[in-house]
Motif scaffolding. Structure first.
Motif, PDB file in Angstrom:
ATOM      1  N   TYR A   8      17.806  -6.544  -9.236  1.00 49.27           N
ATOM      2  CA  TYR A   8      18.737  -5.556  -8.657  1.00 49.27           C
ATOM      3  C   TYR A   8      18.302  -5.531  -6.988  1.00 49.27           C
ATOM      4  O   TYR A   8      17.066  -5.540  -6.764  1.00 49.27           O
ATOM      5  N   ASN A   9      19.352  -5.564  -6.060  1.00 53.67           N
ATOM      6  CA  ASN A   9      19.020  -5.527  -4.702  1.00 53.67           C
ATOM      7  C   ASN A   9      18.975  -4.121  -4.303  1.00 53.67           C
ATOM      8  O   ASN A   9      19.894  -3.284  -4.754  1.00 53.67           O
ATOM      9  N   ALA A  10      17.885  -3.549  -3.582  1.00 56.02           N
ATOM     10  CA  ALA A  10      17.781  -2.297  -2.731  1.00 56.02           C
ATOM     11  C   ALA A  10      19.109  -2.141  -1.922  1.00 56.02           C
ATOM     12  O   ALA A  10      19.438  -3.396  -1.234  1.00 56.02           O
ATOM     13  N   VAL A  11      19.827  -1.110  -1.849  1.00 54.73           N
ATOM     14  CA  VAL A  11      21.007  -1.092  -1.050  1.00 54.73           C
ATOM     15  C   VAL A  11      20.491  -0.168   0.144  1.00 54.73           C
ATOM     16  O   VAL A  11      19.775   0.740   0.329  1.00 54.73           O
ATOM     17  N   PRO A  12      21.120  -0.459   1.373  1.00 56.07           N
ATOM     18  CA  PRO A  12      20.896   0.247   2.630  1.00 56.07           C
ATOM     19  C   PRO A  12      21.329   1.687   2.476  1.00 56.07           C
ATOM     20  O   PRO A  12      22.308   1.992   2.102  1.00 56.07           O
ATOM     21  N   ALA A  13      20.541   2.635   2.801  1.00 57.37           N
ATOM     22  CA  ALA A  13      20.740   3.978   2.626  1.00 57.37           C
ATOM     23  C   ALA A  13      19.891   4.758   4.042  1.00 57.37           C
ATOM     24  O   ALA A  13      19.058   5.485   3.754  1.00 57.37           O
ATOM     25  N   PRO A  14      20.295   4.217   4.883  1.00 54.46           N
ATOM     26  CA  PRO A  14      19.605   5.045   6.415  1.00 54.46           C
ATOM     27  C   PRO A  14      19.616   6.736   6.417  1.00 54.46           C
ATOM     28  O   PRO A  14      20.639   7.198   5.851  1.00 54.46           O
ATOM     29  N   ALA A  16      19.201   9.413   9.128  1.00 57.59           N
ATOM     30  CA  ALA A  16      19.209   9.542  10.421  1.00 57.59           C
ATOM     31  C   ALA A  16      19.006   8.353  11.259  1.00 57.59           C
ATOM     32  O   ALA A  16      19.242   7.150  10.928  1.00 57.59           O
ATOM     33  N   ASP A  17      17.772   8.409  11.934  1.00 57.50           N
ATOM     34  CA  ASP A  17      17.287   6.783  12.494  1.00 57.50           C
ATOM     35  C   ASP A  17      16.484   6.152  11.938  1.00 57.50           C
ATOM     36  O   ASP A  17      15.830   5.213  12.269  1.00 57.50           O
ATOM     37  N   LEU A  18      16.068   6.699  10.644  1.00 53.06           N
ATOM     38  CA  LEU A  18      15.046   6.118   9.588  1.00 53.06           C
ATOM     39  C   LEU A  18      15.881   4.788   8.813  1.00 53.06           C
ATOM     40  O   LEU A  18      16.594   5.211   7.894  1.00 53.06           O
ATOM     41  N   ILE A  19      15.291   3.526   8.929  1.00 57.63           N
ATOM     42  CA  ILE A  19      15.796   2.630   8.389  1.00 57.63           C
ATOM     43  C   ILE A  19      15.300   2.611   6.796  1.00 57.63           C
ATOM     44  O   ILE A  19      14.094   3.077   6.698  1.00 57.63           O
ATOM     45  N   THR A  20      16.392   2.675   5.869  1.00 62.71           N
ATOM     46  CA  THR A  20      15.840   2.810   4.521  1.00 62.71           C
ATOM     47  C   THR A  20      16.691   2.295   3.500  1.00 62.71           C
ATOM     48  O   THR A  20      18.131   1.699   3.661  1.00 62.71           O
ATOM     49  N   TYR A  21      16.203   1.622   2.583  1.00 64.77           N
ATOM     50  CA  TYR A  21      16.630   0.760   1.438  1.00 64.77           C
ATOM     51  C   TYR A  21      16.398   1.459   0.145  1.00 64.77           C
ATOM     52  O   TYR A  21      15.320   1.863  -0.114  1.00 64.77           O
ATOM     53  N   ARG A  22      17.385   1.871  -0.744  1.00 63.10           N
ATOM     54  CA  ARG A  22      17.135   2.755  -1.920  1.00 63.10           C
ATOM     55  C   ARG A  22      17.123   1.633  -3.023  1.00 63.10           C
ATOM     56  O   ARG A  22      18.351   0.767  -3.372  1.00 63.10           O
ATOM     57  N   ALA A  23      16.174   1.363  -3.757  1.00 65.00           N
ATOM     58  CA  ALA A  23      15.976   0.433  -5.055  1.00 65.00           C
ATOM     59  C   ALA A  23      16.345   1.213  -6.254  1.00 65.00           C
ATOM     60  O   ALA A  23      17.020   0.423  -7.197  1.00 65.00           O
ATOM     61  N   LEU A  24      16.321   2.376  -6.446  1.00 61.06           N
ATOM     62  CA  LEU A  24      16.404   3.281  -7.406  1.00 61.06           C
ATOM     63  C   LEU A  24      16.984   4.790  -7.243  1.00 61.06           C
ATOM     64  O   LEU A  24      16.228   5.239  -6.342  1.00 61.06           O
ATOM     65  N   PRO A  25      17.861   5.303  -7.495  1.00 64.11           N
ATOM     66  CA  PRO A  25      19.047   4.553  -8.399  1.00 64.11           C
ATOM     67  C   PRO A  25      20.133   3.989  -7.547  1.00 64.11           C
ATOM     68  O   PRO A  25      20.244   4.223  -6.223  1.00 64.11           O
ATOM     69  N   THR A  26      20.750   2.907  -8.079  1.00 63.07           N
ATOM     70  CA  THR A  26      21.846   2.489  -7.314  1.00 63.07           C
ATOM     71  C   THR A  26      23.161   2.369  -8.384  1.00 63.07           C
ATOM     72  O   THR A  26      23.111   2.823  -9.525  1.00 63.07           O
ATOM     73  N   GLN A  27      24.426   1.904  -8.086  1.00 66.49           N
ATOM     74  CA  GLN A  27      25.554   1.510  -8.761  1.00 66.49           C
ATOM     75  C   GLN A  27      25.066   0.631  -9.859  1.00 66.49           C
ATOM     76  O   GLN A  27      25.773   0.672 -11.028  1.00 66.49           O
ATOM     77  N   GLU A  28      24.189  -0.271  -9.833  1.00 64.47           N
ATOM     78  CA  GLU A  28      23.746  -1.102 -10.959  1.00 64.47           C
ATOM     79  C   GLU A  28      22.673  -0.818 -11.749  1.00 64.47           C
ATOM     80  O   GLU A  28      22.739  -1.281 -13.044  1.00 64.47           O
ATOM     81  N   VAL A  29      21.744   0.078 -11.515  1.00 67.20           N
ATOM     82  CA  VAL A  29      20.679   0.596 -12.337  1.00 67.20           C
ATOM     83  C   VAL A  29      20.298   1.938 -11.928  1.00 67.20           C
ATOM     84  O   VAL A  29      20.206   2.406 -10.985  1.00 67.20           O
ATOM     85  N   ASN A 220      13.830  -6.316  -3.750  1.00 69.60           N
ATOM     86  CA  ASN A 220      14.583  -6.655  -4.824  1.00 69.60           C
ATOM     87  C   ASN A 220      13.813  -5.846  -6.016  1.00 69.60           C
ATOM     88  O   ASN A 220      12.373  -6.185  -5.874  1.00 69.60           O
ATOM     89  N   LEU A 221      14.334  -5.246  -7.108  1.00 68.52           N
ATOM     90  CA  LEU A 221      13.893  -4.813  -8.156  1.00 68.52           C
ATOM     91  C   LEU A 221      14.081  -5.439  -9.344  1.00 68.52           C
ATOM     92  O   LEU A 221      15.222  -5.768  -9.682  1.00 68.52           O
ATOM     93  N   VAL A 222      12.800  -5.846 -10.274  1.00 65.83           N
ATOM     94  CA  VAL A 222      13.353  -6.710 -11.298  1.00 65.83           C
ATOM     95  C   VAL A 222      12.954  -5.573 -12.583  1.00 65.83           C
ATOM     96  O   VAL A 222      12.051  -4.671 -12.686  1.00 65.83           O
ATOM     97  N   GLU A 223      13.935  -5.711 -13.550  1.00 60.55           N
ATOM     98  CA  GLU A 223      13.998  -4.927 -14.828  1.00 60.55           C
ATOM     99  C   GLU A 223      13.782  -5.926 -16.029  1.00 60.55           C
ATOM    100  O   GLU A 223      14.559  -7.025 -15.844  1.00 60.55           O
ATOM    101  N   PHE A 224      12.651  -5.721 -16.938  1.00 60.91           N
ATOM    102  CA  PHE A 224      12.359  -6.535 -18.074  1.00 60.91           C
ATOM    103  C   PHE A 224      12.735  -6.023 -19.274  1.00 60.91           C
ATOM    104  O   PHE A 224      12.812  -4.833 -19.349  1.00 60.91           O
TER     105      PHE A 224
END
Length: 284
Positions: A8-14, A16-29, A220-224
């Motif tokens: 699963y791709n981490a999604v951009p979720a800024p 304020a001015d802080l660059i942020t990617y959210r790996a959990l939760p997303t629409q996929e997982v 990227n987040l891997v689910e096993f």
């Protein structure tokens, strides 16, 4: 070997001015029980005279947080009495339990001088029997964390909780969650065995790796699947990843804002208790 269920791709979720990617939760997982949430802040560089991290006082109940400070720092304060400034290479482990208020901001030095910043925060669920335990906070600097080296030093495993071989991490997880951060030089390899009944948390922070025959890039987040026990990892370039594993709780997960409980009524009770001051009053 462990079979890979999905990547699963981490999604951009800024924020304020802080660059942020959210790996959990997303629409996929939604989550990988008991791993609930991961925000990856940065990497970015702050100028001198900056405002720092935007995480002022806010409450939590029903789960735990593990924060990795890769670059920059975090000044932590909470209503349970926890207080520290943790610098690059260190970690914070906070058990919210029955509830507390905390703030996670940059130190005065970082706001004054600026510099690179990269921070990851992971949330673990707590099983119902531990959701109302007393809050606890542990802050550890880089030199307080044991490191295991493999493959002639090309792989460096920082052990945070659980064990890696004969090395025990300094934090005793209430729920027997094992957590490690792993730095790999290009070409570095390691093998890890995880009982098939346990769920694995596997997030690539930097670089690119080959895991059980599949290439996984950074963010990227891997689910096993729960089949097989062996992870074979090779760095295709210099890389850094988070690797954890735990027995799933298989309990209802009801989350709303800063609270994670087992029912809607428990969420309502958490908000009531917060408003009544049962999680402490903020004086910082």
């Amino acid at each position: 070997m462990r079979k890979i269920k999905d990547v699963y791709n981490a999604v951009p979720a800024p924020i304020a001015d802080l660059i942020t990617y959210r790996a959990l939760p997303t629409q996929e997982v939604s989550y990988i029980d008991p791993f609930l949430f991961l925000n990856h802040h940065g990497p970015q560089t702050y100028k001198p005279g900056n405002r720092g991290l935007p995480f002022g006082p806010h409450p939590h109940r029903g789960f735990e947080t593990l924060t990795f400070i890769l670059e920059g720092d975090i000044m932590h304060q909470d209503t349970g009495g926890g207080q520290s400034v943790i610098e690059a290479g260190g970690v914070q482990w906070m058990t919210a339990g029955r509830g507390l208020i905390h703030a996670e901001i940059s130190s005065d030095k970082f706001k004054r001088e600026g510099g690179p910043l990269e921070i990851l925060q992971l949330w673990f669920n707590l099983p119902a029997k531990y959701k109302m335990v007393a809050p606890n906070y542990i802050g550890l600097q880089k030199n307080e964390l044991p490191v295991v080296t493999e493959d002639e030093g090309k792989v460096r495993i920082t052990v945070i909780s659980g064990t890696w071989g004969d090395v025990k991490g300094p934090i005793d997880s209430l729920s027997d969650i094992s957590m490690n951060s792993i730095a790999l030089d290009k070409g570095g390899r390691f093998t890890k065995h995880v009982a098939s009944a346990q769920n694995i948390f596997f997030y690539v922070v930097r670089g690119a790796i080959l895991v059980n025959g599949e290439t996984v890039q950074k963010l990227n987040l891997v689910e096993f699947q729960n089949e097989g026990e062996e992870l074979q990892v090779e760095a295709l370039e210099d890389a850094y990843l988070l690797l954890g594993h735990a027995q799933p709780f298989n309990e209802p997960v009801v989350s709303q804002g800063p609270f994670v409980m087992n029912s809607e009524e428990e969420i309502r009770e958490a908000y009531r208790d917060y408003q009544l001051g049962k999680m402490g009053s903020w004086e910082g």
